[in-house]
Enzyme design. Structure first.
Site, short mmCIF file in Angstrom:
data_model
loop_
_atom_site.label_atom_id
_atom_site.label_comp_id
_atom_site.label_asym_id
_atom_site.label_seq_id
_atom_site.Cartn_x
_atom_site.Cartn_y
_atom_site.Cartn_z
N ARG A 162 55.38 10.10 32.51
CA ARG A 162 54.09 10.01 31.91
C ARG A 162 54.47 9.69 30.48
O ARG A 162 53.99 10.20 29.43
CB ARG A 162 53.72 11.36 31.73
CG ARG A 162 53.30 12.14 33.06
CD ARG A 162 52.11 11.33 33.74
NE ARG A 162 51.76 11.87 34.92
CZ ARG A 162 51.83 11.96 36.07
NH1 ARG A 162 52.97 10.99 36.58
NH2 ARG A 162 51.46 12.54 36.93
N SER A 237 46.12 16.38 35.24
CA SER A 237 47.04 17.52 34.77
C SER A 237 46.91 17.54 33.26
O SER A 237 47.05 16.50 32.56
CB SER A 237 48.28 17.12 35.35
OG SER A 237 48.56 16.72 36.46
N GLU A 333 49.83 17.00 28.59
CA GLU A 333 49.56 15.58 28.80
C GLU A 333 48.57 14.67 28.14
O GLU A 333 48.70 13.56 27.90
CB GLU A 333 49.62 15.56 30.44
CG GLU A 333 50.13 14.06 30.69
CD GLU A 333 49.27 13.88 32.05
OE1 GLU A 333 48.27 13.39 32.29
OE2 GLU A 333 50.29 14.27 33.33
N1 EPU Z 1 52.08 24.45 42.11
C1 EPU Z 1 52.01 26.09 42.27
N2 EPU Z 1 50.75 26.22 41.95
C2 EPU Z 1 49.88 25.15 41.23
C3 EPU Z 1 50.02 23.93 41.39
C4 EPU Z 1 51.38 23.49 41.84
O1 EPU Z 1 52.54 26.58 42.53
O2 EPU Z 1 48.76 25.79 41.08
C5 EPU Z 1 53.28 24.05 42.96
C6 EPU Z 1 53.28 23.76 44.32
O3 EPU Z 1 53.31 24.61 45.35
C7 EPU Z 1 54.45 22.50 44.57
C8 EPU Z 1 54.76 22.17 42.96
O4 EPU Z 1 53.96 23.12 42.07
O5 EPU Z 1 55.55 23.44 44.81
C9 EPU Z 1 54.14 20.61 42.83
O6 EPU Z 1 52.81 20.75 43.15
P1 EPU Z 1 51.86 19.16 43.39
O7 EPU Z 1 52.54 18.37 44.41
O8 EPU Z 1 50.53 19.55 43.35
O9 EPU Z 1 52.28 18.43 41.90
P2 EPU Z 1 52.65 18.89 40.43
O10 EPU Z 1 53.62 18.84 39.80
O11 EPU Z 1 51.56 20.09 40.16
C10 EPU Z 1 52.13 16.31 39.98
C11 EPU Z 1 51.45 15.37 39.04
C12 EPU Z 1 50.11 15.10 39.21
C13 EPU Z 1 50.19 14.26 40.70
C14 EPU Z 1 51.12 15.26 41.74
C15 EPU Z 1 51.60 14.57 42.92
C16 EPU Z 1 52.28 15.68 36.69
C17 EPU Z 1 51.94 16.40 35.15
N3 EPU Z 1 51.24 16.05 37.36
O12 EPU Z 1 51.51 17.43 39.91
O13 EPU Z 1 49.43 14.10 38.55
O14 EPU Z 1 48.87 13.97 41.18
O15 EPU Z 1 52.19 15.58 41.04
O16 EPU Z 1 52.38 13.63 42.74
O17 EPU Z 1 53.19 15.26 36.77
C18 EPU Z 1 47.96 13.85 36.68
O18 EPU Z 1 48.79 13.52 36.08
O19 EPU Z 1 46.78 14.02 36.36
C19 EPU Z 1 48.03 14.34 37.94
C20 EPU Z 1 46.86 15.03 38.91
#
Ligand code: EPU
Length: 337
Positions: A162, A237, A333
């Site tokens: 990012r 995010s 972000e």
């Molecule tokens: N998780 C939770 N609770 C939540 C959300 C997530 O426990 O409410 C846990 C999930 O269970 C999982 C982990 O966090 O173990 C990762 O969750 P997820 O795969 O949904 O991804 P993220 O790390 O929360 C990032 C990006 C997203 C992108 C997803 C998929 C960032 C800040 N965000 O989210 O990007 O879509 O991975 O690759 O890196 C964005 O930048 O706007 C965005 C949506």
């Protein structure tokens, strides 16, 4: 090219925050853009793309320049790959769909990310194991200072998670006018190892997916977790996932056995901010017209007429609580303006 006065920015930001731009202009070609920069009397400028990564907290005094440069061009191709240039004002997802219609691969995992092509390199958009930098060849930017075009290679952009030079020392200095990508033809290298993609493809009973099917899987996952900004205002995010030291992680894991973690390097562990926010009890919390999304705690939402300052205050409360509970500082972000 007409500079309008006191325009509501509500339709121009995906959070749907209603603030005014004192001066606003929408620009659809490069000459117009250059002429705008020559105008006297507007020392401050705010560059607006898809408005998908900003939280507007007040009326904007700067001249708001809406970059609406359109066009997608095939620059060259051989048997295996194609070089495609897209102008900055193209909607990102429309561009992904255009590539899928031409059977050009490499950005299918980035389906349905809000925003425009021109703002994608600024924060090196990424999802489901793929980042913009993986297919990025170059971009061009109009210098606000010299009013000339400069080309940036992938190395010049210094992409990180990012992050890019456009968030570092070149911040606010260029208006990105187009981006060039190298995409695959026919033999595509799929990225389907990200947990939720694998299970979504299984659910769809697809064993050897095409790039179009990977895109469909990504769209299904995103639609199930992330609110559609056309229905509920949001900016994806709100926070970045924090990176902590191994020692810090080791102490956390004693109290929180189920903490998800991704090894970044020998001493660095990335922890999902969404998990921390959920653990802190904020997931699904609603405060009047704003709150934390019920399916993804990383996303702050505007249910209608929230003020940017309401959402900003909620983000600060979340940051303070995460710091107190886990000793971790989470960074926004989105750009706060
Ligand atoms: N998780 C939770 N609770 C939540 C959300 C997530 O426990 O409410 C846990 C999930 O269970 C999982 C982990 O966090 O173990 C990762 O969750 P997820 O795969 O949904 O991804 P993220 O790390 O929360 C990032 C990006 C997203 C992108 C997803 C998929 C960032 C800040 N965000 O989210 O990007 O879509 O991975 O690759 O890196 C964005 O930048 O706007 C965005 C949506």
């Amino acid at each position: 090219m007409k500079i309008k006065e006191n325009i509501s920015l509500k339709p121009y930001n995906t959070f749907g925050i209603d603030v005014l731009a004192k001066h606003f202009v929408s620009v659809s070609n490069l000459d117009e853009l250059k002429n705008i920069l020559l105008l006297k009397g507007y020392p401050d400028k705010l560059i607006l793309g898809g408005g998908s990564n900003m939280l507007l907290t007040k009326n904007q005094e700067a001249l708001v320049i809406h970059v609406n440069l359109k066009g997608i061009f095939i620059i060259s191709e051989d048997e295996n790959s194609v070089i495609v240039k897209a102008n900055a004002g193209e909607n990102w997802h429309e561009f992904v769909l255009w590539c899928l219609n031409h059977d050009f691969g490499g950005i299918e995992n980035l389906s349905l990310i809000p925003g425009n092509v021109g703002t994608a390199p600024i924060q090196n958009i990424g999802a489901y194991g793929v980042e913009l930098k993986d297919t990025f060849i170059a971009c061009e930017g109009l210098s606000l200072e010299s009013n000339t075009i400069k080309s940036f290679s992938r190395a010049d952009c210094n992409f990180g998670y990012r992050n890019s030079i456009f968030k570092q020392h070149e911040k606010g200095k260029y208006i990105i006018t187009n981006v060039t990508f190298k995409l695959s033809k026919e033999t595509h290298k799929l990225n389907i190892n990200y947990g939720s993609i694998t299970s979504q493809l299984e659910l769809m009973q697809i064993t050897s997916p095409t790039i179009q099917e990977v895109s469909k899987a990504v769209i299904a996952i995103r639609e199930s977790k992330l609110p559609n900004p056309k229905e509920i205002g949001n900016s994806g995010s709100f926070f970045k996932n924090p990176i902590v030291s191994k020692a810090h992680y080791n102490t956390l894991v004693q109290n929180f056995k189920d903490i998800p973690n991704y090894t970044i390097s020998e001493d660095e562990i990335k922890i999902p901010a969404g998990w921390l926010i959920e653990k802190a009890g904020f997931k699904g919390k609603r405060f009047g017209d704003y709150g934390v999304h019920k399916n993804q705690a990383l996303v702050l939402v505007n249910y209608g007429n929230a003020k940017g300052s309401d959402i900003l205050n909620l983000s600060k409360l979340i940051q303070k609580t995460i710091k107190r509970l886990f000793g971790i500082s989470i960074e926004a972000e989105v750009n706060i303006l």
